[in-house]
Design a protein around this motif. Sequence first.
Motif, PDB file in Angstrom:
ATOM      1  N   PHE A  89       4.011   5.599 -10.038  1.00  5.82           N
ATOM      2  CA  PHE A  89       3.124   6.025  -8.963  1.00  5.82           C
ATOM      3  C   PHE A  89       3.936   6.558  -7.776  1.00  5.82           C
ATOM      4  O   PHE A  89       5.108   6.194  -7.588  1.00  5.82           O
ATOM      5  CB  PHE A  89       2.240   4.857  -8.498  1.00  5.82           C
ATOM      6  N   TYR A 116       1.637   4.783  -3.024  1.00  5.05           N
ATOM      7  CA  TYR A 116       0.710   3.939  -3.798  1.00  5.05           C
ATOM      8  C   TYR A 116       1.460   3.098  -4.835  1.00  5.05           C
ATOM      9  O   TYR A 116       0.863   2.558  -5.751  1.00  5.05           O
ATOM     10  CB  TYR A 116      -0.327   4.816  -4.512  1.00  5.05           C
ATOM     11  N   LYS A 158      -2.846   5.276  -8.712  1.00  2.48           N
ATOM     12  CA  LYS A 158      -2.461   3.925  -8.309  1.00  2.48           C
ATOM     13  C   LYS A 158      -2.729   2.931  -9.430  1.00  2.48           C
ATOM     14  O   LYS A 158      -3.235   3.287 -10.496  1.00  2.48           O
ATOM     15  CB  LYS A 158      -3.226   3.510  -7.052  1.00  2.48           C
TER      16      LYS A 158
END
Length: 545
Positions: free
Chosen positions: A144, A148, A224
Amino acid sequence: GFLKGLKLSLNFGFDFVNAYGMTYYNPNFGNAASTKGRIARNNGRTFSYTFNQLLTWNKEIGKHNIDVLAGHENYSYKYNYLSGTKTGFPFGGLFELDAATSIVDAGSYENNYNIESYLSRINYDFDDKYYFSASYRTDGSSRFHKDYRWGQFWSIGANWRISEENFMAGFTWLDNFSLKASYGIQGNDAVGSYYAWQSFYDLGWPNAAMSGAAVSSLENTNLKWEENANFNTGLEARLFDRLNIALEYYNKITEDMLLEYPIASSLGFDSYLKNIGSMRNTGFDMTLGGSLIRTSDFMWNLTLMGSTVKNEVLQLADKPEIITGNYIIKEGETLYSFYLSEAAGVDPATGAMVYRVYDMDDDDNKEYYLSTDPNKATASKEIMGSRIPDLHGSISNEMSYKGFDLSVLTTYSIGGYVLDGVYRNLMYGWYVGQASHVNRGRAWKNPGEITDIPRLEIGKTYPTTNDDLIDASYFSIKNVTLGYSLPARYVQSLHLESVRFSLIGDNLKLFTHLKGMDPQYNFTGGTNFTYTPVRTISFGVDVKF
């Protein structure tokens, strides 16, 4: 003092796997005869390691027991792949790339994945009756974007041993009776080993002698962690110092599901990774075990375990459904349900496959009829069940007689379907000389013949139908271990603590509805290139000094 019971431990472990493969096409016949044969070689190398530092503290104060853990962990993964393909052999029986004349393909790539974690946990019990636990951790994933990357996850749980209360003193046959419950949030970042949020480029697009590249994936910096909220509650009991019973109910809600989000192909891509939707899994886990026979010389313990699962997609953002090949994700249905054409048998007169298809009327209702048109069948797909079984679990036996011991572990699954891509390729070949499954011998050959396999035409596309689904039920003999321990008088004369000989068999037999098929490894419904696990027989000697 206060620091008594404090311990620091460092642990490091690694895995190194080197896999090599070769695919050979004969130069004299088959689909590579026109290029005088073809050979492809590939090599994959995986190296991963885990390094953690754990600080623990245990303290007993009267009837209070406290166990605390805090730590840090780093996991790193790297995969390297190299492949090459050449054609043009002077004659058959040559299996090295140097023996061929023309390079058809060559490539290599690397996958990397790193995760860093900070974790903590506390366990507390009072008077061996009331138990409480809590945990908290934060994990940073390379999959990610940095904004995030980190997720926060936690859990709490409690256990009450009712059998230890004073009002249970009269129940002498009840050795233990406990009620337990827990709730927690866990994370999932399983979206491939590379940095999933980034755009990537496919460099295999040269323009004559000039190098070239094309964007192969879309960036999504908002990607995320997928979060799973788990609620579990159940009971455990031991009766008559022989029988163990456990029953647990679970309810798992998954939010921000990591899925491929479909977009218009005119944008240059069919989909991109996105957090979309939610789903629920509910079910029961059951365990029943006990000592069937227990004497001074002979012991036999039997344990039965079974689990159920019901899956439902709750929400898919602004998409009522996501269709990917032969699978569909749809609100109110099981995740990755089969989405297939419906077979209606084989026409005895022509040998053509007959399909149950439909057209939509003015009120958007389906009007069904029979057709042999594969295009109409492809346009008339329906949901045809899923891989999810009705019941799955294991059966284990443990026996001992004097110096001998025997353990047998079996697993089973009842219900659900599998779409075996390997089997289907063997049934509907694309070229002359391709290997075929023995069931292909049932294919229609003469007018009036009744069969379930249509006439076969090389190169013709046959839509995947519900007839291609195979019952996923299985029974597997996973492990059988036979051991013998030398009597103490012989061991002591050798100045040893113990000596045990063992004969071990792993994956001895797998019973399925299709020979060679292995439906054990997942609940997604596909078994492409997954075969019956390798049977292993080994012998061991365990000597303790």
